[in-house]
Write an enzyme that holds these catalytic residues in place. Structure first.
Site, PDB file in Angstrom:
ATOM      1  N   CYS A  66      53.318  12.547  -2.880  1.00 59.11           N
ATOM      2  CA  CYS A  66      53.605  12.359  -1.492  1.00 59.11           C
ATOM      3  C   CYS A  66      52.525  11.358  -0.923  1.00 59.11           C
ATOM      4  O   CYS A  66      52.848  10.359  -0.256  1.00 59.11           O
ATOM      5  CB  CYS A  66      54.142  13.306  -0.779  1.00 59.11           C
ATOM      6  SG  CYS A  66      52.622  14.598  -0.682  1.00 59.11           S
ATOM      7  N   HIS A 101      52.579  18.508   3.011  1.00 58.95           N
ATOM      8  CA  HIS A 101      53.270  17.341   2.604  1.00 58.95           C
ATOM      9  C   HIS A 101      53.271  16.278   3.561  1.00 58.95           C
ATOM     10  O   HIS A 101      53.047  16.497   4.725  1.00 58.95           O
ATOM     11  CB  HIS A 101      54.798  18.018   2.729  1.00 58.95           C
ATOM     12  CG  HIS A 101      55.715  16.803   2.061  1.00 58.95           C
ATOM     13  ND1 HIS A 101      55.677  16.031   0.931  1.00 58.95           N
ATOM     14  CD2 HIS A 101      56.886  16.345   2.524  1.00 58.95           C
ATOM     15  CE1 HIS A 101      56.599  15.159   0.889  1.00 58.95           C
ATOM     16  NE2 HIS A 101      57.464  15.280   1.799  1.00 58.95           N
ATOM     17  N   SER A 118      58.924  13.430  -3.004  1.00 58.30           N
ATOM     18  CA  SER A 118      58.924  14.899  -2.946  1.00 58.30           C
ATOM     19  C   SER A 118      59.769  15.229  -3.896  1.00 58.30           C
ATOM     20  O   SER A 118      60.342  14.411  -4.793  1.00 58.30           O
ATOM     21  CB  SER A 118      59.776  15.361  -1.741  1.00 58.30           C
ATOM     22  OG  SER A 118      59.733  16.683  -1.683  1.00 58.30           O
TER      23      SER A 118
END
Length: 240
Positions: A66, A101, A118
């Site tokens: 990510c 994330h 992802s």
């Protein structure tokens, strides 16, 4: 393995089509499931240095996670002044563990969307169709709920300059919201005020303010940056 061609913008393309071409390219690189970090991403590096790393990604064509996707997305959207880019970070909780994330928020022509990578298809790119920043964030929050993750914090950075040779670092967390402790109406109010200020470009990097600007709730990433692999930790959040 074949090397996917780096997408080139054509005048016949609409901005949504161009963003889709970039996302398709990143998907062709594939998500890095190996557990080995192929590219070092230090968040405190100047933008110019991170853009050199992005060039290396296009040359090597290795799988990415990510944080690398955010840097690559910035690199590939440079030169499109109508496309504003800014980082969006999430801290979530699942089964006794915390996960992190990050995606690249996009603002263009009055609409919001995102680019990213992802393990989960609905936790990366979002179409450029959201009328408000809060609508985009709430959509991510709803996606997390499908995997039984509760979103604890959301961090929004500032617009990233389009100058690839800039020595300015990316501002990753200008706004930090403990969303798990707030009503959605409060979250929406804070996000929309911040989005309005961003569009007016009156915000300054938090580094330009006193250290008190970095409240205790925004310090969680500091110890991780001093360790060896910030990127691996940044993408742990979707192991459910």
């Amino acid at each position: 393995p074949s090397v996917p061609p780096v997408p080139n913008y054509k005048l016949s393309m609409s901005i949504p089509e161009w963003l889709q071409a970039i996302q398709t390219y990143m998907k062709m690189l594939q998500y890095n499931h190996t557990g080995t970090q192929f590219f070092e991403i230090r968040k405190t590096r100047p933008l110019s240095g991170l853009m050199e790393t992005a060039k290396e990604m296009t040359r090597e064509s290795l799988p990415i996670k990510c944080l690398e996707a955010v840097i690559l997305g910035i690199y590939l959207t440079n030169g499109q002044p109508s496309v504003e880019r800014f980082p969006i970070s999430f801290k979530t909780h699942f089964s006794g563990n915390y996960f992190h994330h990050v995606v690249l928020g996009i603002y263009c022509n009055g609409r919001y969307g995102s680019l990213g990578m992802s393990r989960r298809s609905d936790l990366m790119d979002k179409p450029l169709t959201y009328r408000t920043l809060s609508d985009l964030i709430f959509d991510f929050e709803d996606s997390y709920k499908k995997y039984l993750h509760s979103v604890k914090k959301v961090k929004i950075g500032l617009y990233v300059p389009h100058e690839p040779h800039s020595f300015q670092p990316i501002e990753w967390k200008q706004l930090v919201l403990s969303v798990s402790k707030m009503m959605r109406t409060e979250v929406r109010k804070e996000l929309e005020k911040f989005a309005r200020d961003m569009r007016m470009k009156i915000l300054k990097p938090s580094s330009a303010h006193s250290p008190m600007k970095e409240r205790s709730r925004g310090k969680s990433l500091s110890p991780r940056r001093r360790q060896g692999s910030p990127q691996r930790r940044a993408c742990r959040r979707d192991k459910s």
